[in-house]
Scaffold this motif. Structure first.
Motif, PDB file in Angstrom:
ATOM      1  N   THR A 110      22.858  26.984  40.535  1.00  0.00           N
ATOM      2  CA  THR A 110      24.216  26.551  40.873  1.00  0.00           C
ATOM      3  C   THR A 110      24.245  25.339  41.806  1.00  0.00           C
ATOM      4  OG1 THR A 110      24.353  28.117  42.707  1.00  0.00           O
ATOM      5  CG2 THR A 110      25.138  28.889  40.549  1.00  0.00           C
ATOM      6  N   ASP A 111      23.085  24.862  42.243  1.00  0.00           N
ATOM      7  CA  ASP A 111      23.059  23.695  43.132  1.00  0.00           C
ATOM      8  C   ASP A 111      23.732  22.504  42.456  1.00  0.00           C
ATOM      9  OD1 ASP A 111      21.724  25.263  44.939  1.00  0.00           O
ATOM     10  OD2 ASP A 111      19.780  24.268  44.686  1.00  0.00           O
ATOM     11  N   ALA A 112      24.424  21.702  43.242  1.00  0.00           N
ATOM     12  CA  ALA A 112      25.203  20.570  42.728  1.00  0.00           C
ATOM     13  C   ALA A 112      24.350  19.498  42.056  1.00  0.00           C
ATOM     14  CB  ALA A 112      26.015  19.952  43.872  1.00  0.00           C
ATOM     15  N   CYS A 113      23.072  19.480  42.313  1.00  0.00           N
ATOM     16  CA  CYS A 113      22.200  18.425  41.770  1.00  0.00           C
ATOM     17  C   CYS A 113      21.905  18.588  40.287  1.00  0.00           C
ATOM     18  CB  CYS A 113      20.896  18.343  42.554  1.00  0.00           C
ATOM     19  SG  CYS A 113      19.911  19.858  42.498  1.00  0.00           S
ATOM     20  N   TRP A 114      22.252  19.724  39.692  1.00  0.00           N
ATOM     21  CA  TRP A 114      21.878  20.010  38.317  1.00  0.00           C
ATOM     22  C   TRP A 114      22.995  19.744  37.316  1.00  0.00           C
ATOM     23  CZ3 TRP A 114      17.071  19.855  38.515  1.00  0.00           C
ATOM     24  CH2 TRP A 114      16.319  20.536  39.468  1.00  0.00           C
ATOM     25  N   SER A 115      22.623  19.251  36.145  1.00  0.00           N
ATOM     26  CA  SER A 115      23.552  19.150  35.012  1.00  0.00           C
ATOM     27  C   SER A 115      23.676  20.531  34.375  1.00  0.00           C
ATOM     28  CB  SER A 115      23.008  18.153  33.978  1.00  0.00           C
ATOM     29  OG  SER A 115      21.858  18.702  33.330  1.00  0.00           O
ATOM     30  N   ASP A 116      24.597  20.686  33.455  1.00  0.00           N
ATOM     31  CA  ASP A 116      24.751  21.973  32.780  1.00  0.00           C
ATOM     32  C   ASP A 116      23.478  22.350  32.025  1.00  0.00           C
ATOM     33  OD1 ASP A 116      27.319  22.312  33.752  1.00  0.00           O
ATOM     34  OD2 ASP A 116      28.291  21.559  31.936  1.00  0.00           O
ATOM     35  N   GLU A 117      22.838  21.390  31.352  1.00  0.00           N
ATOM     36  CA  GLU A 117      21.602  21.678  30.636  1.00  0.00           C
ATOM     37  C   GLU A 117      20.491  22.096  31.607  1.00  0.00           C
ATOM     38  OE1 GLU A 117      18.527  18.798  28.686  1.00  0.00           O
ATOM     39  OE2 GLU A 117      19.954  19.414  27.125  1.00  0.00           O
ATOM     40  N   ASP A 118      20.384  21.373  32.721  1.00  0.00           N
ATOM     41  CA  ASP A 118      19.386  21.724  33.725  1.00  0.00           C
ATOM     42  C   ASP A 118      19.600  23.152  34.228  1.00  0.00           C
ATOM     43  OD1 ASP A 118      18.369  19.094  33.611  1.00  0.00           O
ATOM     44  OD2 ASP A 118      19.436  18.453  35.417  1.00  0.00           O
ATOM     45  N   ARG A 119      20.855  23.516  34.435  1.00  0.00           N
ATOM     46  CA  ARG A 119      21.167  24.859  34.937  1.00  0.00           C
ATOM     47  C   ARG A 119      20.672  25.951  33.989  1.00  0.00           C
ATOM     48  NH1 ARG A 119      25.851  22.054  36.835  1.00  0.00           N
ATOM     49  NH2 ARG A 119      25.882  22.225  39.111  1.00  0.00           N
ATOM     50  N   VAL A 120      20.823  25.712  32.689  1.00  0.00           N
ATOM     51  CA  VAL A 120      20.350  26.691  31.707  1.00  0.00           C
ATOM     52  C   VAL A 120      18.831  26.828  31.813  1.00  0.00           C
ATOM     53  CG1 VAL A 120      20.118  27.170  29.230  1.00  0.00           C
ATOM     54  CG2 VAL A 120      22.303  26.371  30.148  1.00  0.00           C
ATOM     55  N   LEU A 121      18.126  25.715  31.990  1.00  0.00           N
ATOM     56  CA  LEU A 121      16.663  25.771  32.103  1.00  0.00           C
ATOM     57  C   LEU A 121      16.223  26.474  33.392  1.00  0.00           C
ATOM     58  CD1 LEU A 121      15.741  22.236  30.733  1.00  0.00           C
ATOM     59  CD2 LEU A 121      15.505  24.450  29.570  1.00  0.00           C
ATOM     60  N   ILE A 122      16.906  26.200  34.488  1.00  0.00           N
ATOM     61  CA  ILE A 122      16.591  26.877  35.748  1.00  0.00           C
ATOM     62  C   ILE A 122      16.828  28.380  35.598  1.00  0.00           C
ATOM     63  CG2 ILE A 122      17.283  27.161  38.182  1.00  0.00           C
ATOM     64  CD1 ILE A 122      15.748  24.605  37.811  1.00  0.00           C
ATOM     65  N   ARG A 123      17.946  28.741  34.992  1.00  0.00           N
ATOM     66  CA  ARG A 123      18.244  30.162  34.788  1.00  0.00           C
ATOM     67  C   ARG A 123      17.210  30.823  33.882  1.00  0.00           C
ATOM     68  NH1 ARG A 123      23.400  29.961  32.253  1.00  0.00           N
ATOM     69  NH2 ARG A 123      23.207  32.216  31.993  1.00  0.00           N
ATOM     70  N   LEU A 124      16.735  30.096  32.870  1.00  0.00           N
ATOM     71  CA  LEU A 124      15.688  30.625  31.998  1.00  0.00           C
ATOM     72  C   LEU A 124      14.431  30.934  32.818  1.00  0.00           C
ATOM     73  CD1 LEU A 124      14.353  31.258  29.241  1.00  0.00           C
ATOM     74  CD2 LEU A 124      13.740  28.816  29.154  1.00  0.00           C
ATOM     75  N   CYS A 125      13.996  29.972  33.622  1.00  0.00           N
ATOM     76  CA  CYS A 125      12.796  30.184  34.451  1.00  0.00           C
ATOM     77  C   CYS A 125      12.981  31.360  35.396  1.00  0.00           C
ATOM     78  CB  CYS A 125      12.472  28.917  35.250  1.00  0.00           C
ATOM     79  SG  CYS A 125      12.015  27.516  34.224  1.00  0.00           S
ATOM     80  N   ASP A 126      14.152  31.454  36.002  1.00  0.00           N
ATOM     81  CA  ASP A 126      14.440  32.552  36.938  1.00  0.00           C
ATOM     82  C   ASP A 126      14.399  33.900  36.220  1.00  0.00           C
ATOM     83  OD1 ASP A 126      14.779  30.513  38.784  1.00  0.00           O
ATOM     84  OD2 ASP A 126      16.931  30.843  39.048  1.00  0.00           O
ATOM     85  N   ALA A 127      14.999  33.970  35.032  1.00  0.00           N
ATOM     86  CA  ALA A 127      15.027  35.225  34.279  1.00  0.00           C
ATOM     87  C   ALA A 127      13.622  35.629  33.847  1.00  0.00           C
ATOM     88  CB  ALA A 127      15.940  35.089  33.058  1.00  0.00           C
ATOM     89  N   LEU A 128      12.857  34.685  33.347  1.00  0.00           N
ATOM     90  CA  LEU A 128      11.496  35.005  32.925  1.00  0.00           C
ATOM     91  C   LEU A 128      10.639  35.449  34.112  1.00  0.00           C
ATOM     92  CD1 LEU A 128      10.890  32.140  30.357  1.00  0.00           C
ATOM     93  CD2 LEU A 128      11.121  34.591  29.845  1.00  0.00           C
TER      94      LEU A 128
END
Length: 186
Positions: A110-128
């Motif tokens: 949710t950090d402001a530095c990320w685009s929507d696509e970046d957020r999905v990738l960060i969430r993927l890494c976090d979930a895995l």
């Protein structure tokens, strides 16, 4: 450089051709091989298996997508060694700025530095990292943005760099002198 000695000493050059060739392909001219590579070089079979699994070639992901997954995964695993090597080698080319690099270590999707696509990738890494799985909602978001082969590559990439983190952390590899260090928490 970290003062703690590595648990297994790296192999010393000269290396046999089946080890030197892959090192020459991945390392910039004049730059000594990474301690990770020279440690794995102690066993040609394991060295070959490691290099065979590499996902640094041009695949289904952009350089930025690939590096974002690598940075987040290695940061979540506490592998300052691998995170720092990738920051030094690829962050600028991938367009990752200081705020984004800090967020891969201390931030959230949710950090402001990320685009929507970046957020999905960060969430993927976090979930895995947290569950070794991807829930249906996140999978739907991934598959809406990425092809099926790219989704498979994302899973393989996160898994491979978790393995790399196991190696760098478990072997207590000293940090590379030219590599970046984790930023301080804000």
């Amino acid at each position: 450089m970290d003062a703690t000695p590595a648990r297994i000493a790296p192999a010393m050059p000269p290396f046999p051709p089946d080890i030197q060739r892959p090192i020459d392909l991945i390392m910039p001219p004049g730059v000594p091989p990474l301690v990770l590579f020279t440690t794995l070089a102690r066993d040609p079979r394991l060295f070959g298996k490691f290099f065979a699994a590499s996902l640094l070639d041009r695949g289904h992901l952009t350089l930025r997508q690939r590096e974002l997954v690598i940075h987040r995964t290695t940061a979540l695993c506490g592998s300052e060694y691998e995170w720092g090597v990738h920051v030094r080698g690829f962050a600028a080319k991938a367009g990752l700025d200081a705020a984004q690099l800090a967020s891969t270590v201390h931030g959230t999707a949710t950090d402001a530095c990320w685009s929507d696509e970046d957020r999905v990738l960060i969430r993927l890494c976090d979930a895995l990292h947290r569950n070794c799985d991807v829930d249906d909602t996140l999978w739907a978001e991934l598959s809406a943005r990425f092809s099926e082969p790219a989704c498979i590559e994302l899973l393989m990439l996160a898994g491979f760099y978790r393995t790399v983190a196991y190696l760098t952390n478990g072997l207590r590899l000293p940090l590379e002198t030219m590599a970046a260090r984790f930023p301080a928490a804000a």
